[in-house]
Design a protein around this motif. Structure first.
Motif, PDB file in Angstrom:
ATOM      1  N   ARG A 117       0.835  -1.200   0.000  1.00  0.00           N
ATOM      2  CA  ARG A 117       0.000   0.000   0.000  1.00  0.00           C
ATOM      3  C   ARG A 117       0.867   1.246   0.000  1.00  0.00           C
ATOM      4  N   ALA A 118       0.246   2.384  -0.301  1.00  0.00           N
ATOM      5  CA  ALA A 118       0.986   3.637  -0.438  1.00  0.00           C
ATOM      6  C   ALA A 118       1.727   3.985   0.848  1.00  0.00           C
ATOM      7  N   SER A 119       1.088   3.717   1.995  1.00  0.00           N
ATOM      8  CA  SER A 119       1.741   3.968   3.278  1.00  0.00           C
ATOM      9  C   SER A 119       0.970   3.218   4.335  1.00  0.00           C
ATOM     10  N   MET A 162       0.729   1.195  -3.717  1.00  0.00           N
ATOM     11  CA  MET A 162       2.028   1.856  -3.728  1.00  0.00           C
ATOM     12  C   MET A 162       2.291   2.386  -5.135  1.00  0.00           C
ATOM     13  N   ASP A 163       2.991   3.474  -5.190  1.00  0.00           N
ATOM     14  CA  ASP A 163       3.357   4.112  -6.451  1.00  0.00           C
ATOM     15  C   ASP A 163       4.064   3.100  -7.375  1.00  0.00           C
ATOM     16  N   SER A 164       3.646   3.083  -8.623  1.00  0.00           N
ATOM     17  CA  SER A 164       4.147   2.050  -9.534  1.00  0.00           C
ATOM     18  C   SER A 164       5.646   2.174  -9.804  1.00  0.00           C
ATOM     19  N   ALA A 165       6.230   3.347  -9.555  1.00  0.00           N
ATOM     20  CA  ALA A 165       7.665   3.526  -9.811  1.00  0.00           C
ATOM     21  C   ALA A 165       8.511   2.706  -8.841  1.00  0.00           C
ATOM     22  N   THR A 166       7.999   2.491  -7.614  1.00  0.00           N
ATOM     23  CA  THR A 166       8.809   1.817  -6.601  1.00  0.00           C
ATOM     24  C   THR A 166       8.400   0.364  -6.380  1.00  0.00           C
ATOM     25  N   THR A 176      -4.520   2.839  -0.535  1.00  0.00           N
ATOM     26  CA  THR A 176      -4.347   2.902  -1.984  1.00  0.00           C
ATOM     27  C   THR A 176      -3.022   2.235  -2.363  1.00  0.00           C
TER      28      THR A 176
END
Ligand code: ADP
Ligand code: MG
Length: 596
Positions: free
Chosen positions: A232-234, A241-245, A239
């Motif tokens: 998850r994002a945090s 996690m950012d797809s870049a990471t 939501t």
């Protein structure tokens, strides 16, 4: 007709929300002792679009809990395709979608208000619309319901506007007569909806349900599709996690399974077979994240969540230690016997359980409620309930605990209950696992063979018991006095109102309630509201004698289940579907429960 709404509101403009007592005595010609807004109770008809506004509850004053209204449309008026009515899952997804459209529109209008100071919907004197706002899961909700093919309706709460205690009829008309109409048009008229997004929403839910239904025939407890985004994002956001990471999920070759989506497309991913499965790997390599995705795989997720193709057996229950909880007459004897002081562990009762006794009770209660898969994370467990190594075995002779490691195989062999457990440091578990999955920088690998040779090289002394022992089967009886008007104040807390506010000022009474914080599979406050509502019914049903947990689990009358629509007869618009497992879990945590 709609004009009547305007007339009614004009006629009460400037009147009192609640009539003062003096006025009531002197002027009996005034509309009774009810507040002026009460006059609105009833139905108003709108044309184009055709719908009925039903004012079901009017708040007693400006500060009381808000009023409840519904907008009921004939299905044909919406222009929505009939295919969305063809199954429960489609109806659930449709209503979930409509709720989201409403919720985001209301949010946008409120924001607009705050930014520009005009044009928005919520005035400084009240007037805020509200609809239960959904999270990442597609769930049955009473915020939008359809009865099959005649009607579909939206249910809101509204704080009717007032200046002090004076009714603001004009503003109320803006809300009910104008804004509500706009909401109905934008969220229920097919021509105004994002039709592609709606279709995707419904298809996504249907695909997940289809995958979940295939688990049993493939002998699986869970399935995680390749490409899934689990983290998850945090810690504070659900939501993705950012797809870049993110490292997308990738299945090890040996565990690859192919299932079919509802639309016929093949999905490949990792199947977790029934039996005893270990998720292992170094710290921070993604073990808990994988288990968390599995535990929420009992729900369908919204498109874009990242876990839309992660599905889990509906009867999988997350178990954790929960010291301090109350326990009423639970048989924990499979794990614990010979407690100091000769305390009975076949009917274990306490106001303040320890880590190990609470975890044993949690396991046994889950099994009593029909759990078929235990989900456990070492991080949130009582170590002494999970293992007892050789050294402790020889040092401590009078240990009352038989750990789960000695029982997990028997539990599967006798009762068909699987275990998926995250283990980082307790190597004894390698001896009992059917399958060992290792996570290495978030990438799973099959480690079963290596684990077997480790076990040979470093033997341990796990004393497995051939039998698991008994499962509890309680007759629960709820003391009605212990359950007065329960209501959810948070996702994880149901408050129990003291009988009368004037009763002795006991601060502990104010905080009395049911703590649900160890129920990791509750996702929305609306679910806690549903539980609170059901508990009242259960209390009444059990008033004359105990009701077995099994009967509570099977009762058809109860408005629960996450695979079926909630009954349209439920008045409130803020209830959300929940599993019976969680209802029974909440009940079990009620202090003052009786068992016959
Ligand atoms: P463990 O339980 O093995 O110690 P966690 O599951 O808590 O590890 O994950 C550790 C961190 O790695 C968390 O911050 C989590 O969000 C992140 N993480 C987990 N899975 C992934 C992934 N697939 N891609 C990127 N980050 C991830
Ligand atoms: Mg962890």
């Amino acid at each position: 007709a709609w004009d009547r709404l305007q007339d009614d509101l004009r006629s009460i403009d400037g009147q009192q929300y609640a009539q003062p007592v003096v006025a009531r005595l002197k002027l009996q010609v005034l509309r009774s002792d009810k507040g002026a807004y009460k006059h609105l109770l009833g139905k108003y008809q709108h044309t184009s679009p055709t719908f009925t506004l039903s004012v079901d509850h009017v708040q007693g004053d400006a500060y009381a809990s808000p009023s409840r209204v519904r907008a009921v449309l004939p299905w044909r008026e919406t222009g929505l395709p009939d295919e969305y009515l063809q199954s429960d899952i489609r109806r659930i997804a449709l209503c979930d979608f409509v709720t989201r459209v409403c919720a985001s529109m209301i949010r946008a209008k409120h924001l607009d208000q705050n930014v520009s100071g005009g044009g928005g919907w919520s005035g400084p004197k009240g007037g805020a619309f509200n609809i239960n706002s959904p999270g990442q899961e597609i769930l049955p909700r009473t915020s939008a319901v359809t009865d099959g093919n005649d009607t579909i309706e939206l249910r809101f709460t509204v704080s009717l506007p007032a200046a002090g205690r004076t009714v603001l009829g004009q503003q109320a008309y803006q809300i009910l007569g104008v804004n509500l109409v706009e909401l109905v048009e934008k969220s229920l008229v097919y021509a105004n909806l994002d039709q592609e997004q709606l279709q995707l929403h419904v298809q996504t839910a249907e695909n997940q349900q289809s995958l979940r239904h295939q688990l049993a025939e493939h002998n699986l407890t869970a399935f995680i599709a390749n490409g899934s985004v689990l983290p998850r994002a945090s810690g504070a956001s659900e939501t993705p996690m950012d797809s870049a990471t993110v490292v997308p999920f990738k299945c090890p070759k040996d565990l690859k399974v192919e299932l079919l989506r509802a639309d016929g497309m093949e999905v490949s991913g990792m199947g977790v077979p029934r039996g005893v499965t270990l998720l292992t790997g170094g710290g921070f390599h993604g073990k808990s994240t994988l288990l968390e995705a599995i535990q929420l795989g009992v729900y369908n997720h919204v498109p874009g969540d990242g876990r839309e193709l992660v599905v889990t057996d509906l009867k999988a229950v997350k178990i954790r230690a929960e010291d301090g909880r109350g326990v009423t007459s639970v048989d924990i004897s499979p794990f614990i016997s010979n407690l100091p002081g000769g305390k009975d562990t076949h009917h274990f009762t306490t106001d303040d359980a320890s880590g190990s006794t609470s975890m044993a009770a949690n396991i046994q209660e889950a099994l009593e409620a029909g759990c078929k898969t235990l989900l456990i994370d070492e991080d949130s467990s009582a170590t002494n309930l999970l293992v007892r190594d050789q050294r402790m075995q020889s040092l401590i002779r009078n240990e009352p605990i038989t750990p789960l490691v000695a029982k997990a195989r028997a539990l599967y062999n006798h009762y068909g209950v699987s275990t998926i457990i995250v283990i980082g440091g307790l190597g004894d578990w390698l001896s009992v696992a059917d399958l060992v999955i290792g996570l290495d920088s978030y990438v799973p690998r099959l480690l079963t063979t290596e684990a077997k040779s480790v076990v040979e090289k470093y033997p341990s002394n796990v004393q497995e018991t051939p039998d698991y022992g008994s499962l509890p089967n309680r007759n629960l009886q709820v003391d009605l006095r212990g359950l007065r008007a329960p209501y959810a104040i948070r996702k994880h807390f149901i408050a129990l109102k003291p009988e009368a506010k004037s009763a002795v000022d006991d601060p502990s009474e104010a905080e009395a309630g049911i703590d649900l914080s160890s129920l990791d599979q509750l996702v929305e406050i609306g679910q806690a509201r549903t539980i609170a509502k059901l508990l009242q019914g259960i209390a009444q049903r059990t008033a004359k004698g105990g009701v077995p947990v099994a009967a509570l689990m099977n009762s058809e009358a109860d408005a629960i289940g996450i695979e079926h629509c909630l009954p349209t007869t439920l008045e409130h618009g803020d209830l959300v579907g929940v599993r019976r497992t969680e209802v029974v879990a909440a009940l079990s945590r009620l202090r003052g429960l009786h068992v016959s």
